[in-house]
Enzyme design. Sequence first.
Site, mmCIF file in Angstrom:
data_model
loop_
_atom_site.group_PDB
_atom_site.id
_atom_site.type_symbol
_atom_site.label_atom_id
_atom_site.label_comp_id
_atom_site.label_asym_id
_atom_site.label_seq_id
_atom_site.Cartn_x
_atom_site.Cartn_y
_atom_site.Cartn_z
ATOM 1 N N GLU A 17 -1.109 21.405 1.815
ATOM 2 C CA GLU A 17 -1.764 20.126 2.104
ATOM 3 C C GLU A 17 -1.310 19.037 1.141
ATOM 4 O O GLU A 17 -1.118 17.885 1.538
ATOM 5 C CB GLU A 17 -3.291 20.287 2.052
ATOM 6 C CG GLU A 17 -3.858 21.250 3.074
ATOM 7 C CD GLU A 17 -3.458 20.898 4.505
ATOM 8 O OE1 GLU A 17 -3.250 19.713 4.798
ATOM 9 O OE2 GLU A 17 -3.333 21.826 5.316
ATOM 10 N N HIS A 30 1.758 17.676 2.414
ATOM 11 C CA HIS A 30 1.568 16.652 3.442
ATOM 12 C C HIS A 30 1.330 15.281 2.816
ATOM 13 O O HIS A 30 1.836 14.268 3.311
ATOM 14 C CB HIS A 30 0.393 17.019 4.337
ATOM 15 C CG HIS A 30 0.741 18.039 5.394
ATOM 16 N ND1 HIS A 30 1.887 17.974 6.156
ATOM 17 C CD2 HIS A 30 0.079 19.152 5.823
ATOM 18 C CE1 HIS A 30 1.916 18.987 7.002
ATOM 19 N NE2 HIS A 30 0.836 19.723 6.814
#
Length: 1104
Positions: free
Chosen positions: A393, A396
Site C-alpha cells: 500500500e 501505491h
Amino acid sequence: MASACQILRWALALGLGLTFKVTHAFRSQDELLSSLESYEIAFPTRVDHNGAMLAFSPPAFRRQRRGAGATTESRLFYKVAAPSTHFLLNLTRSPRLLAGHVSVEYWTREGLAWQRAARAHCLYAGHLQGQAGSSHVAVSTCGGLHGLIVADDEEYLIEPLQGGPKGHRGPEESGPHVVYKRSSLRHPHLDTACGVRDEKPWKGRPWWLRTLKPPPARPLGNESERGQLGLKRSVSRERYVETLVVADKMMVAYHGRRDVEQYVLAIMNIVAKLFQDSSLGNIVNILVTRLILLTEDQPTLEITHHAGKSLDSFCKWQKSIVSHSGHGNAIPENGVANHDTAVLITRYDICIYKNKPCGTLGLAPVGGMCERERSCSINEDIGLATAFTIAHEIGHTFGMNHDGVGNGCGARGQDPAKLMAAHITMKTNPFVWSSCSRDYITSFLDSGLGLCLNNRPPRQDFVYPTVAPGQAYDADEQCRFQHGVKSRQCKYGEVCSELWCLSKSNRCITNSIPAAEGTLCQTHTIDKGWCYKRVCVPFGSRPEGVDGAWGPWTPWGDCSRSCGGGVSSSSRHCDSPRPTIGGKYCLGERRRHRSCNTNDCPPGSQDFREMQCSEFDSVPFRGKFYTWKTYRGGGVKACSLTCLAEGFNFYTERAAAVVDGTPCRPDTVDICVSGECKHVGCDRVLGSDLREDKCRVCGGDGSACETIEGVFSPALPGTGYEDVVWIPKGSVHIFIQDLNLSLSHLALKGDQESLLLEGLPGTPQPHRLPLAGTTFHLRQGPDQAQSLEALGPINASLIIMVLAQAELPALHYRFNAPIARDALPPYSWHYAPWTKCSAQCAGGSQVQVVECRNQLDSSAVAPHYCSGHSKLPKRQRACNTEPCPPDWVVGNWSRCSRSCDAGVRSRSVVCQRRVSAAEEKALDDSACPQPRPPVLEACQGPMCPPEWATLDWSECTPSCGPGLRHRVVLCKSADQRSTLPPGHCLPAAKPPSTMRCNLRRCPPARWVTSEWGECSTQCGLGQQQRTVRCTSHTGQPSRECTEALRPSTMQQCEAKCDSVVPPGDGPEECKDVNKVAYCPLVLKFQFCSRAYFRQMCCKTCQGR
C-alpha cells in the site's frame, strides 16, 4: 474514496498460489493453524555465534513490563530447530526503524491519555549464519520470536504458540513456536480479482495518465493560477518516510496492551527491510516517528468493514492530529512529531465496496505520498504478513501500479511480478521489487512529488562490536562449546564452510555450521588466513558488501522538437557495479537533459500545445468525439496537457504531462521536462542563468529602452473614447490599470485608426487577446480593477483609449519604449561569448567577460570608452559536469619484493572515473576499454644470504585419524646449490616442518586368529588349539575388541588310526584290540555302527 485508490487483495501472509479470495482474517491462532497444510513446532534457543548453548545469558523472550529493563545487546544468535528445519539466526539490532523522538501514545475517547518513548530493543534484522548473501531475517524478540526467515528459495514465518506449556525453562530457552512455510498457506474462498475502482474515461489508458487522481471535466470559470514547480533533476538521493502507525481498538484488545506495541513494531521492521532492498532503485528509509494505540473509539474517526469510507475517515483524522508547530524535521514544542504518511492497522475484515467482510486486505490512494489528506492507507491485520500489505500500500502512495496492470511486468518474457503483484503465485517473490515498481517510484520522486521525504529526522544510533569472534575463540574452543571440554577440531581442510569436531563418542562429526568468522584457516594457496563469510581469505582482509556505482552515460537521445527549443536526454544506471550483499544503491543524478533545436519555428507554425491537444480529436472522451483546443486558464498544472472542448463549456486533462520542450506558459521561455517546469535562460539553454533586461534584450544592460509611466484622467464622462497614451512600436512590459473601479471600458487603436479592441458595457471580456504580435491579458472582475497587460514587443504602434461612463476613471499606464538609435550612448558594456570549458569532463568552468562595444556597429573598443559605474560583473558557470570516461590510474612502483637477487615489484593499477574535480570513483576493470598496464615487473638486488628451503610434505601418518605431515627443512645457499648448517639461516624465519592432518576415520580393532594346532591324539577323537589376539589397525595389541565376537581358541579333532592286519590267510578272529580301553564306552554311546569302532571293538560290538 478517490478513484485512484488501489486495493491489495493478498490472501493470508503472502497468499501464494492465490486463486482465492480472503473472506476474513484469522481471528485466532487455532484458525490459522487449521488453515495451514503443514507446520512444525520449534523451541528457539539463545546460543552463541557457533550455535552452542550459552553458559550464562540474559533473559530471552521474557515479556517486558512497563519500566522493566530490557535486553540491549546489539548482536544476538538464536537456534531454531524443528524436525525438518534448522536455522541459526544472526541478528543485529535495527537502528533505522525508529526516529530518535518516536513516542507511543495511548488514546481514549477523550484523546491522548498518556505517552512514552518507544522501546526499540526488540527489533532485529539479519541473516542465517553463513548465508549473508542468500538469506534474510526480520524479527522481534519481545514475547518470543515474531517475524520472517527467508532461506533456500522459501519463506518461513515464526511466532509463539499461544497456550503453550508454561513450565520452567532456563533463561536462554523459549516456549514452543509455530514455524510454517509461506507455501503452506491455503484458504477455501476463491476470487482472483484485485479490485481497482476506476472511472470509464481512464480505462485502457497508460499508467502515467492514471497515476494521479484523474481530474473531472470542469466548467469554465474563475480560476487562480497555481505556482510552478522549481527546477529539479533526476537525482538519486536518500529519502526518509516519517511514518505514523495507528492500531485500532480491536487490535489493542486482540493482542493486549502489553504486546501490541512490539507486535506492530515487528511488522514495521519487516516493512522497513523491504524498502531497503536495492531492487527498489532508490534508497528509501521507513522510520516510525509516532505510534498511536487506540483503546476506545474516536469521535471523528469511524472504522468499519467498509474500507473506502474507513480510509476516508482515517485520512481526515490523521491530518487533523498533525502538529502545525513543527518545521522540516524539527520536533515541535509539544513533542509530537510530524509524519509523511499514516498507516492504519485494523482487525476489521474490510471490504472496498460494502460494509461487510470480504477479500480486501488493504487500500491506499495512488500517488498520495506527501499530500496531507492522501498519504494514508488502511491495512487488515492478518499476522506478520501484514507487513507485505503495508509495503504494497505504501508502494501505491509512491505512484506504483500493480505489476501487470498498465505495464509489462509479469507478462511472459518480461520481468516477473513481485511485491506489487495483484495476484501472488508460487513464483512470485514478494521480497523484491519489479522493474516496473522501480520505474514508478523513480518517476514519482523525479517529478518533485516526494519533496517531504528529503529531510532527515533524528534517529537512534547504536555502536556495534568489531572484534571477529573467531579471534576470541579458536576452532578447538568452538568445538568445546558444542561438544564438551574434551572435544577438539578433527578436520582442517574446509573449516570455513563446516566445522568438524570430535564428539563424546570420539567420532568426527559436524552440524554443518561453519567456523566463526575470524577462525584461522589454511589452503593450498593461503598459508595463513581467516574465515570470512564461509570462505578462507588472507588474514586481516574483510570483503564487504559492494555498494553500487554509476555506469557511463548513454548517448544523447533524439531531440523532442524539430524547432522552437526541444529537449534531449541521457541516462545512466547503477550497474558498475550493481549493489550486492546489502550494498547501497547509487546516489546522484540518474538522468540529465540539455536543450536542442533552439531555432525559431517557421512563421505560421501551429502552436506546440495546440498540436498535442488536436491529437486527441480522434480519441473518444466519455463515448463522444470533440475538437480539442489548448486551455489557457488558471487552476491547472503548468506541464499537464489540459484541453478545452471547442463549442462546449468544459475542459479536462488529456495527458498528465506534455511533450518535453513544451513552454510551461505563454510568454515564457521555461519549458516542461518529464512533467515539471524547468527554468530556461533567455538564450533558450536549459538551466542557463542568462536573463532578459527590462528591454527584453537577452543579457542586456537595460540601456536600449526607457520607462514611460503616468496617470490619465479624462475631463468629462460620456464624451466617447478618449486617447490615453501612444505606445510606440517595439515597446515591452505594457501595463494599464483602472484605479477607480469605474464602469469605463478600454480600447486599443492602431496607427491606421482601426479599432483593434473595444470593450462595451455588459460584454464579458476574454482573458487573452492576441494583438500586434503579442498577447494582451485583460482582467476584470466585480471586486478588482480592470487591467490590460502585455509582455511585448509589439510589432505596431498602438493607442490606448478609454470610454468613461458615470464615474471618471483614473488610468495608470506603464511601458518600456525603445530608445531611438541616435539617442543611445555611443559606447556600452556587453557580455562576450562564453570561453571554452576548462575541462573536457568531470566539471570545468566557463567565463563570460565584459567588453566595451560601440553601439553603432557593435565593435569592441578599449574599456576606457565605457563608464566604469555601469560595468557589468564577470560571469562564471560550470560546464562539462558529466564524469570522465573510465581510464587506468597507475601508482608508483613498490620496493622490490626481495632485497637481494631477482625479485618483482608491483604498483596499483585501478580503473576509475573522475566524477568531479575533487572526487574519483573506482570501477571494475572491465569498465576501462584500454588494455590494463602491467602490475608487476622484474627487479634485481644484491646477492642474497642463505635461506630456508622446504621439500614436499610427506603423506599423513598414521593413515587414519588425527595425524601429522612432515617435510624436510634445509638451510640452502642463495643459489640453492649447497646445503649449509642450520645456524647459517635465521631461526625465526624457519618454516614449520610438521602440520596436522586427518585423512579418514580409523577402522576399529579386530580379533586375529592363528592357524589350528595339531590334534591332541594320534588316533581317534582329540582337541586342537589356536591363539586369538585383539589388535588395532596398526597390528598392535588392543583391548577395544568386542568380547561377544571373540572367536573360539579350541575345537574337537579326530585322528585316523592305523589298520591291524592279522597274519595268515584264515578268517580273522573277532576280538577287541588289547590297547583299546574304551570299548565299553563305544557300546554305551552306540558308536558300533561306525566301521572303525566296530573293527577295534569287534567282540564288544558283535551282534550289535
